[in-house]
Design a protein around this motif. Structure first.
Motif, short mmCIF file in Angstrom:
data_model
loop_
_atom_site.label_atom_id
_atom_site.label_comp_id
_atom_site.label_asym_id
_atom_site.label_seq_id
_atom_site.Cartn_x
_atom_site.Cartn_y
_atom_site.Cartn_z
N ASP A 154 0.83 -1.20 0.00
CA ASP A 154 0.00 0.00 0.00
C ASP A 154 0.86 1.25 0.00
OD1 ASP A 154 -2.32 -1.46 -0.02
OD2 ASP A 154 -2.74 -1.23 2.11
N GLU A 155 1.91 1.26 0.80
CA GLU A 155 2.75 2.45 0.90
C GLU A 155 3.43 2.77 -0.43
OE1 GLU A 155 5.39 1.72 4.12
OE2 GLU A 155 3.90 2.19 5.66
N TRP A 156 3.90 1.76 -1.14
CA TRP A 156 4.55 2.02 -2.42
C TRP A 156 3.55 2.43 -3.49
CZ3 TRP A 156 9.42 3.11 -3.00
CH2 TRP A 156 10.33 2.66 -2.05
N GLN A 157 2.26 2.18 -3.27
CA GLN A 157 1.21 2.69 -4.16
C GLN A 157 0.73 4.07 -3.72
OE1 GLN A 157 -1.87 -0.37 -5.51
NE2 GLN A 157 -0.90 -1.45 -3.79
N MET A 158 1.33 4.62 -2.66
CA MET A 158 0.92 5.90 -2.09
C MET A 158 -0.50 5.82 -1.56
SD MET A 158 2.62 8.24 -5.12
CE MET A 158 2.19 9.82 -4.40
N LEU A 159 -0.87 4.67 -1.04
CA LEU A 159 -2.21 4.44 -0.52
C LEU A 159 -2.19 4.34 1.00
CD1 LEU A 159 -3.66 1.66 -2.87
CD2 LEU A 159 -4.24 4.10 -2.85
#
Length: 251
Positions: A154-159
Motif C-alpha cells: 500500500d505504501e509504495w502505491q501511495m495508498l
C-alpha cells in the motif's frame, strides 16, 4: 550501466521514495486547493439489504459503531487482480501533482508501473520480503530487503491502509454507512485523525474488499490528497509485469 547508476537507483528508490511516501501518508505536509471541506449530506445507504443468500455481501448495518466489525470480519482483498489508480497531491500554492499507477497483484507479489508527474516511468515490485526498483528502459535494478510488513504494498502505491480504521476509537469516526462510488457499492467511512487532526474519507468496495476512493483534508479543511481507482479485473494479472530487467520472474 555504471555502478554509480545502480547505487543512485538504490538510494533514490529505497530511501528517498520511502521517506517521501511516509511523510505524505503520515504527516500530510501537503496543502491543497482553497475549497473548504464540508461533510456530505448523510444520504440513505445505497445498499441497505443485500440479496439473501449472497455470502459475499454484507448483511449488517454500517454505522460508526459497527463499521470496524464489518471491515475486519467481512471484507477480504482478492488474491489476484489488476487495476489502475490515480493519485493526486495538492499543494499550498494551488498546484497539483498527478501520479498514475498500474497495479498487478498475484502470488503474494505486487507489481507497480508508476507514471510520475514529470513523465518518468518507475517500476516497483514488492514480493514477500524483497523490494525491486528500476526505471522504464533500464537494464539494471535495485534489489533490497522490504520493510513495512503488510503495509508495504500500500505504501509504495501511495495508498493509506484502510484496515487502519480498525485501530481507531469510535469517537474519531465521524460517519460510516453504505453509499455508491463511481457506480460501485461501497462502505463509506469518514474519520478524523486523533494525532494530526486531518480528515479522511474512505470508499471501500463491498464486492472487492479494496479501497476504491480516498480523500484527505488537513485541519483547515483544505484538500491535500485524492485517490481514485479505475475498473478492477479480478483473477487477472499480467505475468510479464513481474519480470525483472534481467529476465527473471519474482513469481
Amino acid at each position: 550501466m555504471s555502478t554509480k547508476r545502480i547505487l543512485g537507483i538504490a538510494v533514490f528508490g529505497a530511501i528517498f521514495c520511502a521517506v517521501a511516501i511516509g511523510i505524505m501518508l503520515i504527516t500530510m505536509f501537503f496543502r491543497g486547493d482553497s475549497v473548504a471541506f464540508e461533510l456530505p449530506e448523510m444520504a440513505q445507504p445505497a445498499v441497505q439489504t443485500p440479496n439473501a443468500g449472497d455470502d459475499n455481501l454484507i448483511h449488517v448495518g454500517v454505522t460508526p459503531e459497527t463499521v470496524q466489525a464489518v471491515i475486519g470480519e467481512t471484507l477480504s482483498r482478492p488474491e489476484t487482480y489488476s487495476r489502475d489508480i490515480t493519485i493526486e497531491s495538492f499543494w499550498e500554492d494551488g498546484g497539483r501533482a498527478v501520479t498514475n499507477i498500474r497495479t498487478s497483484v498475484t502470488g503474494g507479489a505486487t507489481s507497480l508501473i508508476v507514471h510520475l508527474p514529470d513523465g518518468a516511468e518507475r517500476r516497483i515490485i514488492v514480493a514477500q520480503d524483497r523490494l525491486y526498483i528500476w526505471y522504464g528502459g533500464d537494464s539494471v535494478f535495485y534489489e533490497g530487503p522490504l520493510s513495512g510488513g503488510d503495509r508495504a504494498a500500500d505504501e509504495w502505491q501511495m495508498l493509506p491502509t484502510y484496515e487502519d480504521v480498525l485501530l481507531l476509537s469510535t469517537e474519531d469516526i465521524i460517519y460510516a454507512g453504505f453509499t455508491t462510488f463511481n457506480g460501485d457499492d461501497a462502505i463509506y467511512v469518514v474519520y478524523r485523525s486523533p494525532l494530526f487532526g486531518f480528515i479522511r474519507r474512505y470508499y471501500i468496495s463491498i464486492e472487492l474488499g479494496l479501497l476504491i476512493g480516498v480523500e484527505a483534508f488537513d485541519e483547515t479543511g483544505t484538500r491535500i490528497y485524492r485517490m481514485t481507482a479505475g475498473s478492477t479485473m479480478v483473477g487477472d494479472a499480467d505475468s510479464s509485469a513481474f519480470i525483472l530487467p534481467n529476465g527473471d520472474s519474482v513469481l
